[in-house]
Write a protein that holds these residues in place. Sequence first.
Motif, PDB file in Angstrom:
ATOM      1  N   ARG A  77       0.592  -0.486   0.200  1.00  0.00           N
ATOM      2  CA  ARG A  77      -0.052  -0.064  -0.135  1.00  0.00           C
ATOM      3  C   ARG A  77       0.543   0.921  -0.109  1.00  0.00           C
ATOM      4  O   ARG A  77       0.480   2.661  -1.039  1.00  0.00           O
ATOM      5  N   GLU A  78       1.942   1.128   0.953  1.00  0.00           N
ATOM      6  CA  GLU A  78       2.928   1.973   0.638  1.00  0.00           C
ATOM      7  C   GLU A  78       3.270   2.398  -0.663  1.00  0.00           C
ATOM      8  O   GLU A  78       3.430   3.778  -1.231  1.00  0.00           O
ATOM      9  N   ALA A  79       3.913   1.831  -1.188  1.00  0.00           N
ATOM     10  CA  ALA A  79       4.786   2.230  -2.054  1.00  0.00           C
ATOM     11  C   ALA A  79       3.849   2.294  -3.247  1.00  0.00           C
ATOM     12  O   ALA A  79       3.343   3.295  -4.181  1.00  0.00           O
ATOM     13  N   CYS A  80       2.822   1.877  -3.698  1.00  0.00           N
ATOM     14  CA  CYS A  80       1.410   2.200  -4.437  1.00  0.00           C
ATOM     15  C   CYS A  80       0.559   3.529  -4.298  1.00  0.00           C
ATOM     16  O   CYS A  80       0.540   4.545  -5.013  1.00  0.00           O
ATOM     17  N   ILE A  81       0.576   3.880  -2.785  1.00  0.00           N
ATOM     18  CA  ILE A  81       0.174   5.355  -2.497  1.00  0.00           C
ATOM     19  C   ILE A  81       1.620   6.193  -3.318  1.00  0.00           C
ATOM     20  O   ILE A  81       1.093   7.612  -3.253  1.00  0.00           O
ATOM     21  N   ARG A  82       2.599   6.390  -3.042  1.00  0.00           N
ATOM     22  CA  ARG A  82       3.696   7.326  -2.907  1.00  0.00           C
ATOM     23  C   ARG A  82       3.597   7.833  -4.699  1.00  0.00           C
ATOM     24  O   ARG A  82       4.274   8.090  -5.394  1.00  0.00           O
ATOM     25  N   ALA A  83       3.378   6.393  -4.941  1.00  0.00           N
ATOM     26  CA  ALA A  83       3.432   6.486  -6.715  1.00  0.00           C
ATOM     27  C   ALA A  83       2.538   6.687  -6.682  1.00  0.00           C
ATOM     28  O   ALA A  83       2.091   7.845  -7.785  1.00  0.00           O
ATOM     29  N   LEU A  84       1.018   6.282  -6.632  1.00  0.00           N
ATOM     30  CA  LEU A  84       0.029   7.492  -7.232  1.00  0.00           C
ATOM     31  C   LEU A  84       0.270   9.024  -6.587  1.00  0.00           C
ATOM     32  O   LEU A  84       0.035   9.782  -7.905  1.00  0.00           O
ATOM     33  N   ALA A  85       0.833   9.420  -5.620  1.00  0.00           N
ATOM     34  CA  ALA A  85       1.196  11.036  -5.489  1.00  0.00           C
ATOM     35  C   ALA A  85       1.826  10.923  -6.492  1.00  0.00           C
ATOM     36  O   ALA A  85       2.045  12.556  -6.988  1.00  0.00           O
ATOM     37  N   ARG A  86       3.284  10.708  -6.881  1.00  0.00           N
ATOM     38  CA  ARG A  86       4.061  10.828  -8.096  1.00  0.00           C
ATOM     39  C   ARG A  86       2.793  11.429  -9.425  1.00  0.00           C
ATOM     40  O   ARG A  86       3.488  12.224  -9.560  1.00  0.00           O
ATOM     41  N   LYS A 118       5.336  19.344  -1.231  1.00  0.00           N
ATOM     42  CA  LYS A 118       6.392  21.066  -2.391  1.00  0.00           C
ATOM     43  C   LYS A 118       5.017  20.643  -2.810  1.00  0.00           C
ATOM     44  O   LYS A 118       5.272  21.194  -4.855  1.00  0.00           O
ATOM     45  N   SER A 119       3.796  20.288  -3.608  1.00  0.00           N
ATOM     46  CA  SER A 119       3.100  20.467  -4.582  1.00  0.00           C
ATOM     47  C   SER A 119       1.373  21.104  -4.254  1.00  0.00           C
ATOM     48  O   SER A 119       1.673  21.287  -3.055  1.00  0.00           O
ATOM     49  N   THR A 120       1.025  21.610  -5.458  1.00  0.00           N
ATOM     50  CA  THR A 120      -0.255  22.163  -4.749  1.00  0.00           C
ATOM     51  C   THR A 120      -1.716  21.422  -4.940  1.00  0.00           C
ATOM     52  O   THR A 120      -2.934  21.313  -4.459  1.00  0.00           O
ATOM     53  N   VAL A 121      -1.255  19.820  -5.165  1.00  0.00           N
ATOM     54  CA  VAL A 121      -2.427  19.083  -4.451  1.00  0.00           C
ATOM     55  C   VAL A 121      -2.788  18.494  -3.271  1.00  0.00           C
ATOM     56  O   VAL A 121      -2.040  18.440  -2.710  1.00  0.00           O
ATOM     57  N   LEU A 122      -3.754  18.285  -3.369  1.00  0.00           N
ATOM     58  CA  LEU A 122      -5.183  18.229  -1.538  1.00  0.00           C
ATOM     59  C   LEU A 122      -4.706  16.918  -1.847  1.00  0.00           C
ATOM     60  O   LEU A 122      -5.187  15.817  -3.109  1.00  0.00           O
ATOM     61  N   TYR A 123      -4.849  16.071  -0.633  1.00  0.00           N
ATOM     62  CA  TYR A 123      -5.741  15.658   0.035  1.00  0.00           C
ATOM     63  C   TYR A 123      -7.250  14.877   0.418  1.00  0.00           C
ATOM     64  O   TYR A 123      -6.824  15.550   1.496  1.00  0.00           O
ATOM     65  N   GLU A 124      -7.523  13.737   0.766  1.00  0.00           N
ATOM     66  CA  GLU A 124      -9.231  14.084   1.731  1.00  0.00           C
ATOM     67  C   GLU A 124      -9.063  12.508   1.699  1.00  0.00           C
ATOM     68  O   GLU A 124      -9.400  11.746   0.656  1.00  0.00           O
ATOM     69  N   HIS A 125      -9.833  11.609   2.714  1.00  0.00           N
ATOM     70  CA  HIS A 125     -10.743  11.042   2.187  1.00  0.00           C
ATOM     71  C   HIS A 125     -11.641  10.820   3.347  1.00  0.00           C
ATOM     72  O   HIS A 125     -12.176  11.763   3.895  1.00  0.00           O
ATOM     73  N   ARG A 126     -12.724  10.202   2.557  1.00  0.00           N
ATOM     74  CA  ARG A 126     -14.099  10.116   2.496  1.00  0.00           C
ATOM     75  C   ARG A 126     -14.856   8.906   2.427  1.00  0.00           C
ATOM     76  O   ARG A 126     -14.054   8.104   2.389  1.00  0.00           O
ATOM     77  N   ASP A 127     -15.876   8.588   3.125  1.00  0.00           N
ATOM     78  CA  ASP A 127     -16.514   7.188   2.934  1.00  0.00           C
ATOM     79  C   ASP A 127     -17.186   6.746   2.127  1.00  0.00           C
ATOM     80  O   ASP A 127     -17.285   8.327   0.974  1.00  0.00           O
ATOM     81  N   ARG A 128     -17.680   5.684   1.354  1.00  0.00           N
ATOM     82  CA  ARG A 128     -17.649   5.687   0.151  1.00  0.00           C
ATOM     83  C   ARG A 128     -18.635   5.970  -0.068  1.00  0.00           C
ATOM     84  O   ARG A 128     -19.181   6.684  -1.207  1.00  0.00           O
ATOM     85  N   HIS A 129     -19.593   7.033   0.709  1.00  0.00           N
ATOM     86  CA  HIS A 129     -21.644   6.273   0.274  1.00  0.00           C
ATOM     87  C   HIS A 129     -21.197   8.477   0.351  1.00  0.00           C
ATOM     88  O   HIS A 129     -21.645   9.044  -0.078  1.00  0.00           O
TER      89      HIS A 129
END
Length: 175
Positions: A77-86, A118-129
């Motif tokens: 998961r860590e590798a994939c989340i980091r790749a997603l961020a890049r 160092k980017s302007t990309v935002l992130y958040e967690h949401r419930d599926r509904h």
Amino acid sequence: MDETKARKYVLAVVFIAPRDVHTIRSTLRGLRVPGSRSVHFHKANNTQRAAVIDALLEHGVIAMTITNRPHPRVPPREACIRALARQAIHLEAQAIVLERDQTIERSDRRWLFEELAKSTVLYEHRDRHEDALLWAADAIAWCWQHGGKWKDRVMPLIVHSIDAAADSAKPGPPA
């Protein structure tokens, strides 16, 4: 973004242009079974699955898969989340939305903060509904892992696939 761990770890990421967010959310909400708060592909019947995929195709949704081979030092998961961020930085994405899972949210936030600081990309967690766009990623992830005709159905949506273990920051699909 959503994940599946059934056979190997796969993140499915959908890219939605800001101008299309409202329309696609509305379309997906219309495909819920009466009385349900969301569409979950694992629990959906084949008719509902086909309708969701058809809607994604009709709206021109594009997707990317990020997989990861097991690695002794970096959890999948860590590798994939980091790749997603890049990839999000490369594509000048506005935001990453992840399905909320309180058991891993803290780690997700740490990895995303480190990659996106160092980017302007935002992130958040949401419930599926809370966000029907999460259902699109769930559909891609489920079909990708399920294989066969389901994987074939979503292949036109997949514009890029990467292996997080082999990818350090290679460009993703065209913006």
